[in-house]
Design a protein around this motif. Sequence first.
Motif, PDB file in Angstrom:
ATOM      1  N   ALA A  20      36.036  28.817  38.756  1.00  0.00           N
ATOM      2  CA  ALA A  20      36.892  28.885  37.567  1.00  0.00           C
ATOM      3  C   ALA A  20      36.325  29.906  36.573  1.00  0.00           C
ATOM      4  O   ALA A  20      37.067  30.643  35.921  1.00  0.00           O
ATOM      5  N   GLY A  21      34.979  29.959  36.485  1.00  0.00           N
ATOM      6  CA  GLY A  21      34.317  30.856  35.532  1.00  0.00           C
ATOM      7  C   GLY A  21      34.538  32.331  35.819  1.00  0.00           C
ATOM      8  O   GLY A  21      34.297  33.179  34.955  1.00  0.00           O
ATOM      9  N   LEU A  22      35.024  32.652  37.029  1.00  0.00           N
ATOM     10  CA  LEU A  22      35.259  34.058  37.375  1.00  0.00           C
ATOM     11  C   LEU A  22      36.406  34.685  36.581  1.00  0.00           C
ATOM     12  O   LEU A  22      36.663  35.888  36.685  1.00  0.00           O
ATOM     13  N   SER A  23      37.098  33.856  35.783  1.00  0.00           N
ATOM     14  CA  SER A  23      38.060  34.433  34.833  1.00  0.00           C
ATOM     15  C   SER A  23      37.345  35.324  33.824  1.00  0.00           C
ATOM     16  O   SER A  23      37.955  36.234  33.262  1.00  0.00           O
ATOM     17  N   ARG A  24      36.053  35.038  33.581  1.00  0.00           N
ATOM     18  CA  ARG A  24      35.287  35.825  32.592  1.00  0.00           C
ATOM     19  C   ARG A  24      34.684  37.060  33.251  1.00  0.00           C
ATOM     20  O   ARG A  24      34.038  36.970  34.291  1.00  0.00           O
ATOM     21  N   ARG A  25      34.856  38.207  32.607  1.00  0.00           N
ATOM     22  CA  ARG A  25      34.342  39.467  33.155  1.00  0.00           C
ATOM     23  C   ARG A  25      32.836  39.406  33.352  1.00  0.00           C
ATOM     24  O   ARG A  25      32.310  39.879  34.363  1.00  0.00           O
ATOM     25  N   SER A  26      32.130  38.829  32.378  1.00  0.00           N
ATOM     26  CA  SER A  26      30.664  38.769  32.475  1.00  0.00           C
ATOM     27  C   SER A  26      30.238  38.015  33.725  1.00  0.00           C
ATOM     28  O   SER A  26      29.306  38.428  34.421  1.00  0.00           O
ATOM     29  N   ALA A  27      30.935  36.931  34.040  1.00  0.00           N
ATOM     30  CA  ALA A  27      30.583  36.155  35.242  1.00  0.00           C
ATOM     31  C   ALA A  27      30.874  36.964  36.504  1.00  0.00           C
ATOM     32  O   ALA A  27      30.128  36.887  37.487  1.00  0.00           O
ATOM     33  N   ARG A  28      31.929  37.747  36.497  1.00  0.00           N
ATOM     34  CA  ARG A  28      32.244  38.579  37.669  1.00  0.00           C
ATOM     35  C   ARG A  28      31.178  39.651  37.862  1.00  0.00           C
ATOM     36  O   ARG A  28      30.707  39.880  38.968  1.00  0.00           O
TER      37      ARG A  28
END
Lengths: 275, 275
Positions: A20-28
């Motif tokens: 779910a956190g992959l919505s955030r660019r930083s996490a990607r």
Amino acid sequence: MVERREILDNPGSDRIRKVAGLSRRSARLRSGLTRVEGPQAVTELLHCAPQGAVTDLYVTEAGAATRPELLEFAQSTVSAGGLHIHTVSPQVEKALSDAAQGWIAVARFEAFPSVTGSPEGSLALILPATQDPGNVGTLIRLADACGASTVFMGQDCADATSPKVIRASVGSVFHVPTPRFQDLAAVVKALRSEGWTIVGTSLSGDVMLTPVTAGTWSNKKVAWVMGNEAHGLDATEESWCDVLVSIPMFGRAESLNVTSAATLCLWMSAVAQRM
Amino acid sequence: MVERREILDNPGSDRIRKVAGLSRRSARLRSGLTRVEGPQAVTELLHCAPQGAVTDLYVTEAGAATRPELLEFAQSTVSAGGLHIHTVSPQVEKALSDAAQGWIAVARFEAFPSVTGSPEGSLALILPATQDPGNVGTLIRLADACGASTVFMGQDCADATSPKVIRASVGSVFHVPTPRFQDLAAVVKALRSEGWTIVGTSLSGDVMLTPVTAGTWSNKKVAWVMGNEAHGLDATEESWCDVLVSIPMFGRAESLNVTSAATLCLWMSAVAQRM
């Protein structure tokens, strides 16, 4: 195959929260992973990505029932290496995406096609600052449909690894390279030195877009620059262009939105070049 | 003018909650009112609506500072009857809309242009079942830009009085009539009996859209039928059409989205008819 017997049903688990956190660019950027949503985008991903680039597939039972051939194809790639297929509950699906229709994949950035050297073909798209992810995805899908070889993106564009962009592109991000540049001006200069004609749109452009003017590009390599959705091209971006084109309009709407304008420009030049 | 001295700053007040409630179709139908968001849509509303059709204008101080000429124009219409101008706090603006840029109006349904008798001109758009409000608004804006006289809508379409549709149309809903029909088949029959050619799109259409084929419509009245975003035209809707057109594509994207397809169809026929 073992994994399919158990249903992942905890939306709060570490695994699901990470996806779910992959919505955030930083996490990607940190993980080098992104999320791909919807059966059509997942299909394009599975068909186009190099071996090992798709790590996990999360499918609901309803999703599997709707697209049995897609599940079969995914299973056939498991043995080729690296892909894990998980059955998930509708609650887990909802925690990951509101528009996945039962199909969600996680893929490494290697899944995106890369570009080396100068672009092929005779049509390209340059996006200095398209901010809405839905617009960026739609423009990549459009570039794909018109046979463009590359979509060059500036730093102010919505990120092509964003799940929203991937979804709006309906998987075209896995067909067309979308390299991102700090210095687009240098890219434009390089394209021009390789014989590309740079064309932009402007309400006050001096050439009107018609079948006749599009015909003058039939034997040229054309790179279209499409501006930010609110402001269009700025003065610097206009200065990159060999030609500024205006799109004839016939009613009382003052302008077209960026995706409608790009549709006409890319498609008209593709038709002139290919038909 | 008195009202402008006081700032409405309670997002929970009855008045503001009623305006916020106009997001719901039932509230709009009950009151005969809708909400218009953003300076450009408000501009078109104020210029096009008949006297008395705009009841209230809610403007933030920042919004007023950005568009002083629009505030002046609004004030000049106050004396002509019925319009109340209110200054609101940013919190109230936010309770009403997340994309208003400081400008929100409330208008009676009389603000929408009505259609009487058969449509004028030589271009029209028929939407049996376009469900996304953003798509419906974009298609109305596009019809306006191409000089279409009317957008005929089916019961399954997103409602043209929806604030989201109005916003996506950037005010074109106040230029082009968007009548809604229970029985679109009867509308198609009436159009055909008045000499209109009904044209739809299909991936397997027998005529390819090109400048040459578009040229064959140059002296015809053309009504385009554009299908639902997920499924395209169904068999019944295809049976309404005199011609089914396919749009040439040159890459690996399987199809264009409905707004891109409609952009090409409407604009190509408008160019053929008018240039």
